[in-house]
Design an enzyme around this catalytic site. Structure first.
Site, mmCIF file in Angstrom:
data_model
loop_
_atom_site.group_PDB
_atom_site.id
_atom_site.type_symbol
_atom_site.label_atom_id
_atom_site.label_comp_id
_atom_site.label_asym_id
_atom_site.label_seq_id
_atom_site.Cartn_x
_atom_site.Cartn_y
_atom_site.Cartn_z
ATOM 1 N N PHE A 12 34.480 36.853 40.421
ATOM 2 C CA PHE A 12 34.208 37.268 39.050
ATOM 3 C C PHE A 12 34.071 36.053 38.114
ATOM 4 O O PHE A 12 33.018 35.832 37.499
ATOM 5 C CB PHE A 12 35.357 38.213 38.628
ATOM 6 C CG PHE A 12 35.548 38.428 37.173
ATOM 7 C CD1 PHE A 12 34.468 38.643 36.310
ATOM 8 C CD2 PHE A 12 36.838 38.462 36.636
ATOM 9 C CE1 PHE A 12 34.668 38.869 34.957
ATOM 10 C CE2 PHE A 12 37.041 38.685 35.287
ATOM 11 C CZ PHE A 12 35.958 38.878 34.447
ATOM 12 N N ASP A 32 32.755 29.594 48.954
ATOM 13 C CA ASP A 32 33.473 30.875 48.944
ATOM 14 C C ASP A 32 33.561 31.402 50.363
ATOM 15 O O ASP A 32 32.623 31.214 51.148
ATOM 16 C CB ASP A 32 32.752 31.900 48.047
ATOM 17 C CG ASP A 32 33.704 32.941 47.498
ATOM 18 O OD1 ASP A 32 34.290 33.691 48.314
ATOM 19 O OD2 ASP A 32 33.866 33.006 46.279
ATOM 20 N N ALA A 35 36.339 36.537 50.651
ATOM 21 C CA ALA A 35 37.501 37.409 50.894
ATOM 22 C C ALA A 35 37.512 38.541 49.870
ATOM 23 O O ALA A 35 37.759 39.698 50.211
ATOM 24 C CB ALA A 35 38.790 36.597 50.808
ATOM 25 N N GLY A 37 35.194 37.965 46.890
ATOM 26 C CA GLY A 37 33.924 37.768 46.181
ATOM 27 C C GLY A 37 32.774 38.449 46.899
ATOM 28 O O GLY A 37 32.925 38.948 48.020
ATOM 29 N N ALA A 77 39.013 29.639 43.372
ATOM 30 C CA ALA A 77 39.304 30.387 44.608
ATOM 31 C C ALA A 77 40.779 30.758 44.658
ATOM 32 O O ALA A 77 41.644 29.929 44.366
ATOM 33 C CB ALA A 77 38.934 29.536 45.826
ATOM 34 N N TYR A 143 51.702 35.837 45.224
ATOM 35 C CA TYR A 143 50.551 35.306 44.477
ATOM 36 C C TYR A 143 51.025 34.286 43.435
ATOM 37 O O TYR A 143 50.530 33.151 43.382
ATOM 38 C CB TYR A 143 49.820 36.491 43.831
ATOM 39 C CG TYR A 143 48.754 36.158 42.826
ATOM 40 C CD1 TYR A 143 47.633 35.414 43.178
ATOM 41 C CD2 TYR A 143 48.852 36.635 41.513
ATOM 42 C CE1 TYR A 143 46.644 35.140 42.241
ATOM 43 C CE2 TYR A 143 47.869 36.375 40.583
ATOM 44 C CZ TYR A 143 46.765 35.612 40.941
ATOM 45 O OH TYR A 143 45.786 35.348 40.016
HETATM 46 N N1 LIG Z 1 40.711 37.955 36.733
HETATM 47 C C1 LIG Z 1 41.879 37.802 36.106
HETATM 48 O O1 LIG Z 1 42.281 38.647 35.291
HETATM 49 C C2 LIG Z 1 42.712 36.579 36.380
HETATM 50 C C3 LIG Z 1 43.951 36.462 35.725
HETATM 51 C C4 LIG Z 1 44.731 35.342 35.968
HETATM 52 C C5 LIG Z 1 44.291 34.346 36.806
HETATM 53 N N2 LIG Z 1 43.092 34.499 37.439
HETATM 54 C C6 LIG Z 1 42.680 33.424 38.348
HETATM 55 O O2 LIG Z 1 41.312 33.178 38.148
HETATM 56 C C7 LIG Z 1 40.698 32.814 39.373
HETATM 57 C C8 LIG Z 1 39.476 33.650 39.636
HETATM 58 O O3 LIG Z 1 39.852 35.034 39.666
HETATM 59 P P1 LIG Z 1 38.758 36.178 39.774
HETATM 60 O O4 LIG Z 1 39.202 37.300 38.904
HETATM 61 O O5 LIG Z 1 37.413 35.602 39.591
HETATM 62 O O6 LIG Z 1 38.999 36.630 41.277
HETATM 63 P P2 LIG Z 1 37.911 36.913 42.409
HETATM 64 O O7 LIG Z 1 38.626 37.566 43.548
HETATM 65 O O8 LIG Z 1 36.751 37.648 41.833
HETATM 66 O O9 LIG Z 1 37.464 35.423 42.798
HETATM 67 C C9 LIG Z 1 38.196 34.606 43.686
HETATM 68 C C10 LIG Z 1 37.215 34.075 44.708
HETATM 69 O O10 LIG Z 1 37.869 33.174 45.614
HETATM 70 C C11 LIG Z 1 37.331 33.413 46.930
HETATM 71 N N3 LIG Z 1 38.263 32.893 47.929
HETATM 72 C C12 LIG Z 1 39.454 33.419 48.302
HETATM 73 N N4 LIG Z 1 40.019 32.658 49.258
HETATM 74 C C13 LIG Z 1 39.170 31.621 49.487
HETATM 75 C C14 LIG Z 1 39.189 30.519 50.367
HETATM 76 N N5 LIG Z 1 40.229 30.302 51.207
HETATM 77 N N6 LIG Z 1 38.147 29.652 50.363
HETATM 78 C C15 LIG Z 1 37.084 29.850 49.532
HETATM 79 N N7 LIG Z 1 37.017 30.900 48.663
HETATM 80 C C16 LIG Z 1 38.046 31.770 48.641
HETATM 81 C C17 LIG Z 1 37.154 34.918 46.972
HETATM 82 O O11 LIG Z 1 36.290 35.367 47.988
HETATM 83 C C18 LIG Z 1 36.602 35.187 45.569
HETATM 84 O O12 LIG Z 1 35.200 35.091 45.540
HETATM 85 C C19 LIG Z 1 41.783 32.942 40.453
HETATM 86 O O13 LIG Z 1 42.275 31.655 40.740
HETATM 87 C C20 LIG Z 1 42.841 33.802 39.815
HETATM 88 O O14 LIG Z 1 44.125 33.466 40.313
HETATM 89 C C21 LIG Z 1 42.292 35.582 37.252
#
Ligand SMILES: NC(=O)c1ccc[n+]([C@@H]2O[C@H](COP(=O)([O-])OP(=O)(O)OC[C@H]3O[C@@H](n4cnc5c(N)ncnc54)[C@H](O)[C@@H]3O)[C@@H](O)[C@H]2O)c1
Length: 208
Positions: A12, A32, A35, A37, A77, A143
């Site tokens: 996202f 990516d 997992a 995404g 990620a 987490y």
């Molecule tokens: N969305 C929220 O509300 C929110 C809130 C707090 C923190 N965050 C942080 O923001 C960041 C992005 O969150 P998001 O909402 O876009 O989540 P998301 O799940 O949409 O994106 C995370 C991406 O990381 C990829 N990924 C996971 N493990 C991986 C690996 N080992 N190697 C390569 N890629 C990997 C996933 O496939 C995914 O595309 C994260 O670090 C999350 O902890 C998000």
């Protein structure tokens, strides 16, 4: 034109940042493992290179830097989808972040941006809104524990870094947090409810 490396580019936040950077004329490389995404979160673009792999392996991470030499690394990620999968969380959020931080240090990256969770303050913060003086207390989720360890490696790198300790982000391609939960509950005919927490802060070596 600056060079940006984005981990979690199929997610996202990663895909939203990539779209904006491409719109501004920047060069983007992303990694990516999909997992959580999705491949269709990004359309092909001449200034976009997408690599399907995991940041858990140091060789993969250093290979992302070698021939690209990013000016800025945006590390989004993260693993979170199964709250009982402690090893998966530790591998991506802790080991993967250590790999990214180490590569940024070795390759003298100018700026490292981390996306942290506000859960690093615990589920019951001592103050609202939370300030930077609030103690870290990521004790009740795998987490939060692993993301906080990852943030410590970002800081340890000595690279010019910033971390955004986010709560609930909403927007296109969002797969976690309140809106997807509301959608699921409403689809099942269940009621939705909200509370009134306010959490925001940033922390970095220089500026947000
Ligand atoms: N969305 C929220 O509300 C929110 C809130 C707090 C923190 N965050 C942080 O923001 C960041 C992005 O969150 P998001 O909402 O876009 O989540 P998301 O799940 O949409 O994106 C995370 C991406 O990381 C990829 N990924 C996971 N493990 C991986 C690996 N080992 N190697 C390569 N890629 C990997 C996933 O496939 C995914 O595309 C994260 O670090 C999350 O902890 C998000």
């Amino acid at each position: 034109m600056a060079l940006y490396l984005i981990t979690g580019i199929g997610g996202f936040i990663g895909s939203s940042l990539a779209r904006e950077l491409l719109r501004r004329g920047e060069q983007v490389r992303g990694v990516d493992n999909f997992a959580t995404g999705r491949r269709d979160n990004l359309e092909p673009h001449p200034r976009l290179q997408l690599i399907e792999d995991t940041i858990v392996h140091p060789r993969v991470v250093s290979g992302l830097f070698g021939d690209f030499r990013p000016d800025v690394v945006i590390h989004t990620a993260a693993s979170y989808k199964d709250r009982d999968a402690w090893q998966a969380d530790a591998l991506t959020n802790c080991v993967g972040s250590a790999n990214v931080a180490r590569a940024c240090k070795d390759h003298k990256v100018g700026r490292l941006i981390y996306f942290q969770t506000a859960l690093c303050y615990g589920t019951k913060p001592l103050e609202q809104p939370i300030t930077l003086n609030h103690p870290l207390n990521p004790v009740n989720s795998s987490y939060a524990i692993s993301k906080t360890a990852g943030e410590n490696y970002i800081q340890l790198s000595g690279v010019d870094w910033v971390t955004f300790r986010l709560a609930n982000i909403v927007g296109p391609r969002n797969v976690s947090g309140p809106l997807p939960i509301f959608f699921e509950r409403l689809s099942q005919g269940k009621r939705c409810f909200v509370t009134d927490p306010r959490r925001h802060c940033w922390l970095g070596s220089t500026r947000p």
